[in-house]
Design a protein around this motif. Sequence first.
Motif, mmCIF file in Angstrom:
data_model
loop_
_atom_site.group_PDB
_atom_site.id
_atom_site.type_symbol
_atom_site.label_atom_id
_atom_site.label_comp_id
_atom_site.label_asym_id
_atom_site.label_seq_id
_atom_site.Cartn_x
_atom_site.Cartn_y
_atom_site.Cartn_z
ATOM 1 N N PRO A 3 27.438 37.293 40.762
ATOM 2 C CA PRO A 3 28.536 36.501 41.322
ATOM 3 C C PRO A 3 29.798 36.613 40.459
ATOM 4 N N PHE A 4 30.948 36.498 41.104
ATOM 5 C CA PHE A 4 32.238 36.655 40.417
ATOM 6 C C PHE A 4 32.319 35.764 39.182
ATOM 7 N N PHE A 5 31.899 34.517 39.307
ATOM 8 C CA PHE A 5 31.980 33.611 38.168
ATOM 9 C C PHE A 5 30.704 33.576 37.345
ATOM 10 N N LEU A 48 32.020 42.207 39.322
ATOM 11 C CA LEU A 48 33.212 42.055 40.166
ATOM 12 C C LEU A 48 34.424 41.689 39.317
ATOM 13 N N THR A 49 34.171 41.490 38.032
ATOM 14 C CA THR A 49 35.243 41.126 37.105
ATOM 15 C C THR A 49 35.633 42.318 36.243
ATOM 16 N N ALA A 50 36.871 42.249 35.722
ATOM 17 C CA ALA A 50 37.281 43.253 34.743
ATOM 18 C C ALA A 50 36.575 42.959 33.420
ATOM 19 N N GLY A 51 36.471 41.674 33.084
ATOM 20 C CA GLY A 51 35.822 41.271 31.832
ATOM 21 C C GLY A 51 34.303 41.298 31.980
ATOM 22 N N VAL A 52 33.609 41.789 30.947
ATOM 23 C CA VAL A 52 32.133 41.852 31.015
ATOM 24 C C VAL A 52 31.499 41.094 29.851
ATOM 25 N N VAL A 90 40.324 46.612 40.001
ATOM 26 C CA VAL A 90 40.196 45.714 41.158
ATOM 27 C C VAL A 90 41.209 44.563 41.092
ATOM 28 N N HIS A 91 41.417 44.043 39.884
ATOM 29 C CA HIS A 91 42.264 42.848 39.742
ATOM 30 C C HIS A 91 43.664 43.155 39.220
ATOM 31 N N ASP A 92 43.987 44.449 39.131
ATOM 32 C CA ASP A 92 45.305 44.804 38.566
ATOM 33 C C ASP A 92 46.438 44.146 39.354
ATOM 34 N N ALA A 101 43.952 36.711 29.849
ATOM 35 C CA ALA A 101 42.795 37.423 29.292
ATOM 36 C C ALA A 101 41.562 36.522 29.393
ATOM 37 N N ARG A 102 41.228 35.870 28.314
ATOM 38 C CA ARG A 102 40.140 34.903 28.274
ATOM 39 C C ARG A 102 40.540 33.777 27.327
ATOM 40 N N GLY A 103 40.070 32.559 27.613
ATOM 41 C CA GLY A 103 40.427 31.396 26.794
ATOM 42 C C GLY A 103 40.186 31.606 25.304
ATOM 43 N N PRO A 154 43.794 27.454 37.311
ATOM 44 C CA PRO A 154 42.350 27.462 37.023
ATOM 45 C C PRO A 154 41.677 28.835 37.202
ATOM 46 N N HIS A 155 42.050 29.805 36.357
ATOM 47 C CA HIS A 155 41.430 31.143 36.334
ATOM 48 C C HIS A 155 41.422 31.763 37.737
ATOM 49 N N VAL A 156 42.627 31.826 38.307
ATOM 50 C CA VAL A 156 42.751 32.278 39.698
ATOM 51 C C VAL A 156 43.436 33.637 39.839
HETATM 52 C C1 GLV Z 1 38.467 37.880 35.788
HETATM 53 O O1 GLV Z 1 38.623 37.021 34.981
HETATM 54 C C2 GLV Z 1 38.094 39.224 35.430
HETATM 55 O O2 GLV Z 1 37.630 39.469 34.303
HETATM 56 O O3 GLV Z 1 38.224 40.115 36.284
#
Ligand code: GLV
Length: 302
Positions: A44-46, A67-71, A90-92, A217-219, A264-266
């Motif tokens: 899942p995305f989240f 589905l995220t750029a971050g792994v 995907v999220h560019d 990026a990330r918190g 909120p991380h959108v």
């Molecule tokens: C979203 O936060 C991502 O990593 O794609």
Amino acid sequence: MKVWVPLPGIAQALGDLPGVEVGVYDGGAEFPPGVEDVEVWVPPFFGTPRTPEALARMARLRVVQTLTAGVDAYRPHMPDGVLLCNAKGVHDAGTAEWVVGAILAMQHDFPAFDEARREERWDYRFTGALADQTVLIVGYGSIGAAVERRLAGFEVEVVRVARTARDGVHGEDELPALLPDADVVVLLVPSTPATAGLADAAFLSRMKDGALLVNAARGPVVDTGALVAELNSRRIRAALDVTDPEPLPAGHPLWKAPGVLITPHVAGSTPASGRRALKLLRAQLERLLAGEPLVNVIEGAY
Ligand code: GLV
């Protein structure tokens, strides 16, 4: 080839691929039957707290395609021999739009004017602008390049920083010298042990007075306590799509800090990302079926 995806809509969109049996697992406590036969898992995305258990039970797993750029949520749990592929690209568009939108909103004081609107106050005054400013992109990859393309019409100077220097891109070691000249600092680095707390008190203190920190990026890349202190002294401002912790709990000092825009991380949660994600999933499955190498394989320190 058994493939698990997180949503029925994704399963439906991929259902025509020959030789692929698509099942839906939403990340919940109950695994559907056949978990041990899954060869490709799209979590899942989240994410899901069941990730370590899912990976341990998927005995035939070959690929985790996020589905995220971050792994960051997967790397510590990956079994040997299983490929981890991210959603690079995907999220560019969505994220770059968010970054440019957040910068413009903050430079032109939109949040303050919206507050005045609620109080029915005509709050005329001069605002900042993006024109003639220096935008420092920290973590210059495909999202950074998408931000730069979108900034091309705004008459700004873009300065690029990545972990290691390359042509036209500064190395991270040059950050202390670059930060004092930036009007806007955009964080786009992946979340790794090496980037945890990258924007700490020392980093923030090198930013110029009135500068804007943008975190897409990330918190954990930002030292939240140090940022709250800088915001409360009204020395710098921030636009944050990500926070540490997430979700940001009620009563957290960031909510009430002056000069901060929080979403909120959108940034990547847009129809544009959805379309690009489906395209990536289809192409990756076609590569697997054809015995071709996958793209976006995460190796080493990415
Ligand atoms: C979203 O936060 C991502 O990593 O794609």
